[in-house]
Motif scaffolding. Structure first.
Motif, PDB file in Angstrom:
ATOM      1  N   ARG A 267       0.833  -1.195   0.000  1.00 50.49           N
ATOM      2  CA  ARG A 267       0.000   0.000   0.000  1.00 50.49           C
ATOM      3  C   ARG A 267       0.871   1.249   0.000  1.00 50.49           C
ATOM      4  N   ARG A 270       0.678   7.476   2.689  1.00 52.43           N
ATOM      5  CA  ARG A 270      -0.045   8.734   2.520  1.00 52.43           C
ATOM      6  C   ARG A 270       0.955   9.881   2.414  1.00 52.43           C
ATOM      7  N   ALA A 291     -16.699  11.758  -4.687  1.00 55.05           N
ATOM      8  CA  ALA A 291     -16.334  10.457  -5.255  1.00 55.05           C
ATOM      9  C   ALA A 291     -16.937  10.296  -6.648  1.00 55.05           C
ATOM     10  N   SER A 309      -6.799  15.479   0.681  1.00 55.50           N
ATOM     11  CA  SER A 309      -8.189  15.069   0.495  1.00 55.50           C
ATOM     12  C   SER A 309      -8.487  13.761   1.220  1.00 55.50           C
ATOM     13  N   ASP A 310      -9.755  13.488   1.425  1.00 55.49           N
ATOM     14  CA  ASP A 310     -10.212  12.246   2.029  1.00 55.49           C
ATOM     15  C   ASP A 310      -9.765  11.077   1.151  1.00 55.49           C
ATOM     16  N   PRO A 311      -8.974  10.137   1.691  1.00 58.44           N
ATOM     17  CA  PRO A 311      -8.484   9.017   0.868  1.00 58.44           C
ATOM     18  C   PRO A 311      -9.599   8.206   0.225  1.00 58.44           C
ATOM     19  N   GLN A 312     -10.731   8.088   0.905  1.00 58.36           N
ATOM     20  CA  GLN A 312     -11.850   7.337   0.339  1.00 58.36           C
ATOM     21  C   GLN A 312     -12.426   8.029  -0.890  1.00 58.36           C
ATOM     22  N   VAL A 313     -12.455   9.360  -0.839  1.00 54.45           N
ATOM     23  CA  VAL A 313     -12.946  10.123  -1.989  1.00 54.45           C
ATOM     24  C   VAL A 313     -11.952  10.022  -3.142  1.00 54.45           C
ATOM     25  N   SER A 315      -9.678   7.832  -3.791  1.00 53.04           N
ATOM     26  CA  SER A 315      -9.567   6.498  -4.383  1.00 53.04           C
ATOM     27  C   SER A 315     -10.697   6.201  -5.363  1.00 53.04           C
ATOM     28  N   ASN A 316     -11.758   6.997  -5.300  1.00 59.57           N
ATOM     29  CA  ASN A 316     -12.884   6.818  -6.219  1.00 59.57           C
ATOM     30  C   ASN A 316     -13.006   7.949  -7.233  1.00 59.57           C
ATOM     31  N   CYS A 317     -11.927   8.727  -7.375  1.00 59.80           N
ATOM     32  CA  CYS A 317     -11.862   9.763  -8.417  1.00 59.80           C
ATOM     33  C   CYS A 317     -10.867   9.326  -9.486  1.00 59.80           C
TER      34      CYS A 317
END
Length: 505
Positions: A267, A270, A291, A309-313, A315-317
């Motif tokens: 992984r 960050r 996202a 930025s939010d890693p979850q957001v 990762s979906n951009c």
């Protein structure tokens, strides 16, 4: 048919006085034919030739310390430059400012596309890109500096709609770079961080009856397998220059992660991201990310948005930059335009087509000046030409645009305490002005295109509306009247102003 191999001095000796030379490359040393540039400059110092050259380049090339385009900053060597970005060559900026050269700046994607169209024998580039900006003849037609006088852009109408026609340019010499070539002159950019517009540069020079010099690190005896490794076919390459010491970028000789030839192990860590004012602005701007968005980042403050930025957001951009990079760990600073572990690398020309045609959901760009009409200037700051790079294509093509910049310049010092902003000192130079000196982004055109536009600073956020620029939010600790309105050259619309607490800054 074999391509001729020459040493670099023999290669540059073929370039005549008055030649128009198309170059490829980008900041950080990406695809920069450094050996050829240096040899060309040394030949001029020694012999006074070639002189009165015209240079055409889409993106900035150099290190700001005399490298790249800086090699050409010799009086008499260059007559004219049509450039998309000038910041990496401060001495050329001075020569343009003082009228020693004829200086023009155009959108980077337009320049790359123009080279392709010239190579295809078409009558220039006809596009809405640049309408209402400095490239529009109604706003200067790309001329910067006192020596530029020829009209290289015209405004036309098709089916009742306005367009700009960027006139064709005859190219005499193309200078390109690759990783390797074979004996037939086929050039691969497989080990490079980006392909840029190398093919378009070679196409323009070859089909205008000129010649192409290709600098490569390695010349191999056998053909490329697979053949898809070839970026520029040898039919368009006249001379190969072997440069065994060629570096992949200013950062190092070779990193397979940057050329997309390696996968991450485990992984990815960050990234720490920016600090200070830059972090504050990037964090505020990142609130606009959602996202599933396709997103572009510009140079400067926007380059740090992904890291905060939010890693979850994120990762979906789908993230990208104008040099042709898709996803991966986008690099910042001097190596902006490259990425570690990119998922795809396409030519910058193809990337600009994607941008100009409306492929972006959101774009984050820098902001030098902003005015009451919602116009933004990044292309001419002070008396010096900076150029827009890919700014115009990106901002005119994206559905949503978020400009990022400090509220003031020179001396601004702030701190964050308990989520609130504290001013240690205010800036001396206002950036929210009555009228920008160079229109790189047109507020009126954005309204016509029904774009969503925001302007994010460290203390306040504004939105472009059909009624004007509206103040929509301030950071906790900021006094609306004292810290915002009284320090602007125009009064924004003020209705419902939200307050934002800073977190993680």
């Amino acid at each position: 048919m074999k391509t001729k191999q020459l040493n670099v001095d023999e290669a540059v000796a073929r370039i005549p006085d008055g030649a128009t030379i198309a170059l490829t490359g980008s900041g950080g040393g990406l695809l920069e034919a450094d050996l050829v540039f240096a040899a060309l400059a040394e030949r001029f110092r020694r012999t006074g030739h070639p002189r009165d050259l015209t240079l055409v380049h889409a993106l900035g090339i150099g290190d700001g310390k005399g490298g790249g385009l800086g090699h050409f900053a010799q009086k008499g060597m260059v007559k004219r430059i049509i450039g998309g970005h000038w910041s990496w060559a401060p001495e050329l900026q001075r020569m343009a400012r003082e009228g020693e050269i004829e200086a023009y700046t155009l959108p980077a994607g337009v320049i790359s596309t123009l080279l392709r169209e010239v190579g295809a024998g078409r009558p220039g580039v006809i596009t809405p890109i640049g309408l209402g900006t400095f490239a529009d003849p109604e706003h200067g037609g790309g001329k910067v500096g006192p020596a530029a006088s020829e009209d290289i852009v015209e405004r036309i109408e098709l089916d009742g709609r306005p367009y700009l026609r960027y006139k064709p340019i005859r190219v005499d010499v193309g200078i390109v770079r690759g990783s390797r070539a074979d004996l037939h002159g086929n050039i691969s950019t497989a080990d490079e961080p980006a392909d840029m517009d190398a093919y378009a540069v070679a196409l323009a020079a070859h089909n205008c009856g000129g010649f192409v010099i290709g600098q490569v690190k390695e010349i191999q005896n056998g053909p490329f397998v697979p053949a898809r490794q070839v970026t520029i076919p040898g039919v368009m390459v006249n001379v190969l220059v072997h440069h065994p010491e060629q570096r992949q970028s200013y950062a190092g000789e070779y990193d397979p992660a940057i050329s997309g030839q390696a996968l991450p192990k485990g992984r990815a860590e960050r990234k720490e991201g920016p600090s200070g004012i830059r972090r504050i602005i990037a964090s505020l701007a990142a609130r606009e990310l959602k996202a599933g968005m396709t997103v572009n980042y510009g140079f400067g403050i926007p380059g740090g948005i992904s890291a905060v930025s939010d890693p979850q957001v994120i990762s979906n951009c789908w993230e990208m930059v104008e040099q042709g990079i898709h996803n991966g760990e986008l690099l910042d600073g001097a190596l902006f335009g490259a990425a570690r572990y990119p998922q795809a690398i396409v030519s910058s020309l193809e990337q600009f087509d994607f941008f100009a045609g409306g492929g972006l959901d959101i774009a984050f760009l820098g902001m030098g000046e902003m005015d009451a009409q919602g116009n933004v200037n990044v292309s001419q700051l002070g008396a010096s030409v900076v150029g827009p790079g890919g700014f115009v294509e990106i901002t005119q093509g994206a559905r949503k645009v978020v400009f990022c910049g400090s509220f003031e310049a020179k001396g601004l010092d702030v701190a964050v305490e308990n989520g609130a902003l504290r001013f240690n000192s205010m800036g001396e130079i206002p950036k929210l002005v009555d009228q920008v000196r160079h229109v790189t982004f047109s507020g009126a055109e954005a309204i016509r295109r029904e774009q969503e536009v925001f302007y994010v600073t460290e203390r306040a956020i504004f939105r472009l509306t059909g009624e004007g620029v509206e103040l929509v939010a301030v950071v906790k600790g900021v006094d609306v009247q004292r810290d915002v309105i009284e320090r602007m050259a125009f009064r924004p619309l003020v209705r419902d102003v939200a307050e934002i607490a800073l977190a993680g800054c």
